[in-house]
Design a protein around this motif. Structure first.
Motif, PDB file in Angstrom:
ATOM      1  N   GLU A 158      28.457  26.109  39.590  1.00  0.00           N
ATOM      2  CA  GLU A 158      29.777  26.234  38.784  1.00  0.00           C
ATOM      3  C   GLU A 158      29.826  27.690  38.272  1.00  0.00           C
ATOM      4  O   GLU A 158      31.112  28.073  38.294  1.00  0.00           O
ATOM      5  CB  GLU A 158      29.536  25.376  37.496  1.00  0.00           C
ATOM      6  N   GLY A 159      28.789  28.410  38.150  1.00  0.00           N
ATOM      7  CA  GLY A 159      28.810  29.647  37.500  1.00  0.00           C
ATOM      8  C   GLY A 159      29.600  30.579  38.756  1.00  0.00           C
ATOM      9  O   GLY A 159      30.440  31.467  38.393  1.00  0.00           O
ATOM     10  N   ILE A 160      28.961  30.381  39.850  1.00  0.00           N
ATOM     11  CA  ILE A 160      29.233  31.229  40.886  1.00  0.00           C
ATOM     12  C   ILE A 160      30.572  30.909  41.320  1.00  0.00           C
ATOM     13  O   ILE A 160      31.563  32.067  41.651  1.00  0.00           O
ATOM     14  CB  ILE A 160      28.276  31.109  41.965  1.00  0.00           C
ATOM     15  N   SER A 161      30.954  29.758  41.513  1.00  0.00           N
ATOM     16  CA  SER A 161      32.219  29.177  42.306  1.00  0.00           C
ATOM     17  C   SER A 161      33.321  29.704  40.854  1.00  0.00           C
ATOM     18  O   SER A 161      34.198  30.214  41.192  1.00  0.00           O
ATOM     19  CB  SER A 161      32.362  27.793  42.028  1.00  0.00           C
ATOM     20  N   ALA A 162      33.304  29.681  39.694  1.00  0.00           N
ATOM     21  CA  ALA A 162      33.999  29.979  38.653  1.00  0.00           C
ATOM     22  C   ALA A 162      34.281  31.605  38.669  1.00  0.00           C
ATOM     23  O   ALA A 162      35.507  32.026  38.478  1.00  0.00           O
ATOM     24  CB  ALA A 162      33.550  29.876  37.205  1.00  0.00           C
ATOM     25  N   LEU A 163      33.153  32.581  38.946  1.00  0.00           N
ATOM     26  CA  LEU A 163      33.214  33.686  39.126  1.00  0.00           C
ATOM     27  C   LEU A 163      34.181  34.060  40.531  1.00  0.00           C
ATOM     28  O   LEU A 163      35.084  35.107  40.451  1.00  0.00           O
ATOM     29  CB  LEU A 163      31.913  34.346  39.338  1.00  0.00           C
ATOM     30  N   VAL A 164      33.895  33.494  41.447  1.00  0.00           N
ATOM     31  CA  VAL A 164      34.606  33.710  42.766  1.00  0.00           C
ATOM     32  C   VAL A 164      36.208  33.279  42.600  1.00  0.00           C
ATOM     33  O   VAL A 164      37.017  34.092  43.094  1.00  0.00           O
ATOM     34  CB  VAL A 164      34.031  32.978  43.884  1.00  0.00           C
ATOM     35  N   SER A 165      36.522  32.149  42.035  1.00  0.00           N
ATOM     36  CA  SER A 165      37.816  31.871  41.550  1.00  0.00           C
ATOM     37  C   SER A 165      38.747  32.799  40.788  1.00  0.00           C
ATOM     38  O   SER A 165      39.595  33.305  41.054  1.00  0.00           O
ATOM     39  CB  SER A 165      37.830  30.444  41.070  1.00  0.00           C
TER      40      SER A 165
END
Length: 603
Positions: A158-165
């Motif tokens: 979730e953290g990496i996906s939130a950063l990417v988004s």
């Protein structure tokens, strides 16, 4: 002579007042490669779900542009609606699959971490565990690793996906209109700085909270374990116990951290959500001067207002991440302990003589043994006597390397015990503890623990030799009776005889007895003494004795006082000297004949 070093014990484990916010990540990074495929797929699916979550906003933006430009058609409308109808459930499906994979990864990594901790603990000196209280052990092996589930199952995907988004949305905003994009992100750096400051200030009490948490765990375990004593003395009110103080202390520290965090933390959440006010102010002005269209303004109102959502998710995860890292310190400290030196060399041993050569030892707070020298020939009995605190148990535990000496050396069969492979040393030494520990398992399994490949007949022969067979057969399931905590209860003498049977089946050439009859009744003592005679026949025996009548036939008696050998010899010779042993014998015989009440005290 070789140099040997000791691993610190549980009380001397390195402590640091500085919070390592990456401590939790460091615990699992070594094993991440084993789950690399699942992690990458989980991150990919989580990122795809975020992108699909943003796609409807783009669809709405395109519809608004078509409507405001007069190019909208019914077919285009339904095409865009259909696109949203597909992307939304697919996005949720991707998120569900990502969550499933991340949880499987988390459980696999937690299993690996616990096994890693267990294997490392098995390599530490046995003395390390004498200072590890059960509450801290529970926290290290169970509570702290369990908290890492949040990090692995949620923070990474979730953290990496939130950063990417967040990065994609930022680029998208600047691609549409750089002025409105600045209005959308201008409060972000300020918010980040405030949150970083809030975490730093609140975590000044991090070490105090960790210490309070450990003490509360220990106190709770002690409170429950001591319930019979608490009830019999009428102290059942929790507020009278140290447990209440420990719980209150933890609550106070957590409240202090909360009070330190709230002012700046609350400001962060207020600012991170306030960008809509800047977007509307700048957007309406640019619309008024005809620098942007209505569609662009609506796009920034919709997407820009949600610009902070990934950031809030990131900081929420980071806050938990920091808290988990704080909790991971005990597990990290265990893994940082140097394992006990193990030469892994099986050295030739022709005899089983034990020799202490000018041995010194201390626990780090003052010398416990000082210049201790003696020889115990193979097949002889050496008894250790002396007042409490004289160093008897410490001396005996140095032979199987519960601790390593700090000066001098101990040899077994002419070889320094520190130069022998640990498994060779353990094969040579059997230990019967004063308070025997039995596993929650069958009696047969407990006895067979001394030699896992022993047959059923060998287990029963050992039990007969330990005078345990008869009472075992009287139990409901005989040798298959489950004993241990919460299972079939045995008397102290019965437990001791099972532990002696376990030592017998091991058949080690050196046996150490830590006053095996200290808490037994006369009948049990006679049977245990008979079992000990069988166990120690033709073996090198080191016996710690409080009941002095049990060592009158010893080949040599060593009298210890304040960590030194003050007298040595046989029973009759030491009595004739009239020294410290003679006084100990006089006190012992007097205590054996003194009634609970004198005749003149009786009514």
């Amino acid at each position: 002579m070789k140099t040997h070093t000791d691993a610190p014990d549980a009380e001397t484990a390195p402590q640091s007042g500085k919070v390592d916010f990456l401590a939790s990540l460091k615990l699992v990074t070594g094993a991440l490669h084993t789950q690399r495929g699942r992690i990458l797929v989980s991150i990919g699916l989580a990122t795809l779900s975020v992108l699909l979550e943003v796609l409807p906003i783009w669809v709405i933006y395109k519809l608004i542009l078509m409507i405001t430009s007069g190019q909208a058609t019914q077919s285009a409308f339904w095409l865009h609606v259909g696109l949203m109808a597909v992307t939304i459930p697919v996005g949720y499906l991707c998120f569900g699959l990502a969550t499933r994979l991340s949880h499987v990864t988390a459980f696999n990594l937690l299993y690996g971490l616990r096994m890693r901790l267990a294997r490392h603990l098995a390599k530490l000196p046995i003395g390390y565990f004498s200072n590890m209280r059960s509450g801290r052990a529970k926290q290290t092996m169970i509570s702290e690793p369990e908290k890492l589930e949040l990090l692995i199952a949620h923070a990474i995907p979730e953290g990496i996906s939130a950063l990417v988004s967040w990065v994609i949305v930022t680029i998208w905003l600047f691609a549409v209109d750089w002025r409105m994009a600045l209005a959308s992100v201008i409060l972000t750096p300020v918010s980040l700085g405030i949150m970083s400051l809030a975490i730093r200030i609140s975590y000044r009490e991090a070490s105090a909270m960790q210490d309070a948490n450990v003490k509360m765990n220990e106190s709770m375990v002690e409170f429950l374990a001591g319930m019979p004593v608490i009830k019999i003395f009428g102290h059942t009110h929790l507020e009278r116990q140290d447990t209440a103080k420990a719980v209150t202390r933890l609550a106070d520290v957590q409240s202090e951290m909360g009070r330190a965090f709230v002012p700046l933390g609350g400001t962060f959440y207020a600012l991170i959500l306030a960008n809509i006010t800047v977007i509307l102010t700048v957007g309406v002005w640019l619309l008024y001067i005809c620098q942007i269209g209505l569609g662009t303004l609506l796009f920034f109102v919709i997407l820009g207002a949600n610009y902070s959502t990934p950031l809030m998710r990131l900081f929420d995860l980071f806050h938990h991440f920091a808290h988990i890292s704080l909790s991971a310190t005990s597990a990290r400290e265990v893994l940082d302990q140097l394992p006990q030196h193990d030469s892994q060399q099986h050295l030739p041993i022709t005899t089983h003589d034990i020799v202490f050569e000018s041995v010194n030892f201390d626990y780090g707070g003052g010398e416990v043994l000082n210049d201790v020298s003696f020889s115990a020939s193979a097949g002889t009995v050496t008894a250790l006597v002396g007042p409490s605190g004289s160093g008897k148990t410490t001396l005996a535990t140095l032979i199987p390397r519960f601790y390593d000496v700090t000066g001098g050396r101990i040899t077994l069969g002419g070889q320094d015990v520190r130069d022998m492979a640990l498994d060779q040393l353990m094969d040579c030494v059997g230990f019967v503890f004063q308070d025997p520990f039995l596993f929650t398992a069958t009696i047969s399994e407990n006895i067979r623990y001394g030699r896992p490949d022993a047959t059923d007949d060998e287990v029963q022969d050992a039990a007969r030799a330990a005078c345990a067979h008869d009472f075992i057969m009287a139990l409901p399931d005989g040798y298959d009776t489950v004993i241990g905590q919460g299972a079939q209860l045995l008397s102290g003498g019965e437990r001791q005889r099972i532990s002696i049977a376990r030592a017998m089946i091991k058949d080690a050439p050196v046996v150490i007895l830590d006053e095996a009859t200290a808490f037994t009744d006369p009948d049990s003592e006679a049977e245990i003494q008979q079992a000990i005679k069988v166990l120690t026949r033709d073996k090198t025996l080191i016996a710690i004795a409080h009941r002095l009548h049990t060592i009158t036939e010893a080949d040599q008696i060593l009298v210890l006082d304040c960590g030194r050998i003050t007298e040595r010899g046989r029973h009759t010779g030491l009595l004739a000297k009239g020294g410290q042993y003679a006084r100990l014998w006089q006190d012992y015989t007097l205590s054996q004949s003194t009634p609970l009440r004198q005749k003149e005290d009786l009514p």
